[in-house]
Scaffold this active site. Sequence first.
Site, PDB file in Angstrom:
ATOM      1  N   CYS A 165       0.834  -1.195   0.000  1.00 43.82           N
ATOM      2  CA  CYS A 165       0.000   0.000   0.000  1.00 43.82           C
ATOM      3  C   CYS A 165       0.878   1.260   0.000  1.00 43.82           C
ATOM      4  O   CYS A 165       1.476   1.594  -1.022  1.00 43.82           O
ATOM      5  CB  CYS A 165      -0.972  -0.032   1.176  1.00 43.82           C
ATOM      6  SG  CYS A 165      -2.357   1.124   0.982  1.00 43.82           S
ATOM      7  N   HIS A 300      -3.631  -5.117   0.021  1.00 46.53           N
ATOM      8  CA  HIS A 300      -3.160  -5.652   1.299  1.00 46.53           C
ATOM      9  C   HIS A 300      -3.183  -7.184   1.278  1.00 46.53           C
ATOM     10  O   HIS A 300      -4.162  -7.803   1.711  1.00 46.53           O
ATOM     11  CB  HIS A 300      -4.025  -5.129   2.450  1.00 46.53           C
ATOM     12  CG  HIS A 300      -3.813  -3.683   2.746  1.00 46.53           C
ATOM     13  ND1 HIS A 300      -2.867  -3.236   3.642  1.00 46.53           N
ATOM     14  CD2 HIS A 300      -4.408  -2.575   2.233  1.00 46.53           C
ATOM     15  CE1 HIS A 300      -2.904  -1.910   3.696  1.00 46.53           C
ATOM     16  NE2 HIS A 300      -3.820  -1.481   2.851  1.00 46.53           N
ATOM     17  N   GLU A 302      -1.729  -9.260   3.128  1.00 48.72           N
ATOM     18  CA  GLU A 302      -1.719  -9.867   4.463  1.00 48.72           C
ATOM     19  C   GLU A 302      -3.129 -10.221   4.945  1.00 48.72           C
ATOM     20  O   GLU A 302      -3.293 -11.074   5.822  1.00 48.72           O
ATOM     21  CB  GLU A 302      -1.036  -8.937   5.474  1.00 48.72           C
ATOM     22  CG  GLU A 302      -1.810  -7.687   5.867  1.00 48.72           C
ATOM     23  CD  GLU A 302      -1.627  -6.514   4.923  1.00 48.72           C
ATOM     24  OE1 GLU A 302      -1.973  -5.381   5.307  1.00 48.72           O
ATOM     25  OE2 GLU A 302      -1.153  -6.728   3.783  1.00 48.72           O
TER      26      GLU A 302
END
Length: 337
Positions: A165, A300, A302
């Site tokens: 990001c 993102h 994750e």
Amino acid sequence: AISKYMKEKIGLFCNVPGDCVFSALDAQSIYDVPLHLSAEGVDDKIVDKLGIWTGAPDLSNWKKMVETIHKPKGEVKVGIVGKYTDWRDTYKSISESLVHGGVANQVKVTPVYIDSEEIEKGNMSALSEINAILVPGGFGERGIEGNIKAIEYARTENVPFFGICLGMQLATIEYARNVAGLKNANSAEFKADNNENVIDLMESQKDVKDLGGTMRLGAYVCNVLHKHNGKATHAYQAYGKEKISERHRHRFEVSNHFRSRIEESGLLVCGRYNDPKTGIELVEMVELPNPPWFLGCQFHPELQSKPLEPHPLFVQFIKAAAAAAKNGAQPKLKGIS
């Protein structure tokens, strides 16, 4: 573990049956906890109380994963360079995704939290002790120049780099400044009146005064570039397919006004989103084609990583970090200090 007698006694004082009292001992890893609770019979009791039938759980893959965590074949140190390092739970999803990537590569991942403001002050020594650098998301101008300095170090010293990001946006700024010749390159988030904002709002957003609802949120499709100069991109090597879906939470984008100049200087756009309503193409991923591994993504990853299904970008990032660790000594910060 607690004895049956003690469980009966605890249950007596808590007004629950003794066979509904379970030990919850401290575990070496959070991933040990499901195995401990299963050994205590928690899952069997839940099924019994719900009045449902199911076969015994197959925990063999989970056990292999936990064994890899406890008995890795190597170790890598990943520097997480950010502005919220005093509150490490801020990066919890990042650190756990690194663990997942480590399991896939059979290595222990040790996160090293580096305050980007310390790098701004010239305290660069921590960078020479790590095998890879990750710059995560964030908001606001504080510590940004330290992040950019860390990214410059990763690029010039061939240290594996992963930008997520804001980290991807700052990688674009760093490359624009130091390679593409845009010396004043910045983001409209930090320098709204700058004339070389390579990170900017979309044109449709610039006249919006109320920022509510202007973020790009949720899942968006990303088209992954398969090959560049006849060779599979880092992004494609990770995903193994040309169309993916990832979760987003951001407002600013790589400016299409400066994009061609940056690309011509060597920063490869390896992931794109095509807006079906406007036809506008937005940058989702950038990379440097050459080894070791340098990639940034606007989304993102994750948020989709799981212990038994690690996100492919984290897997490839840790693979590159493990290779760097195996190669030995770290660079000496030449030209950066």
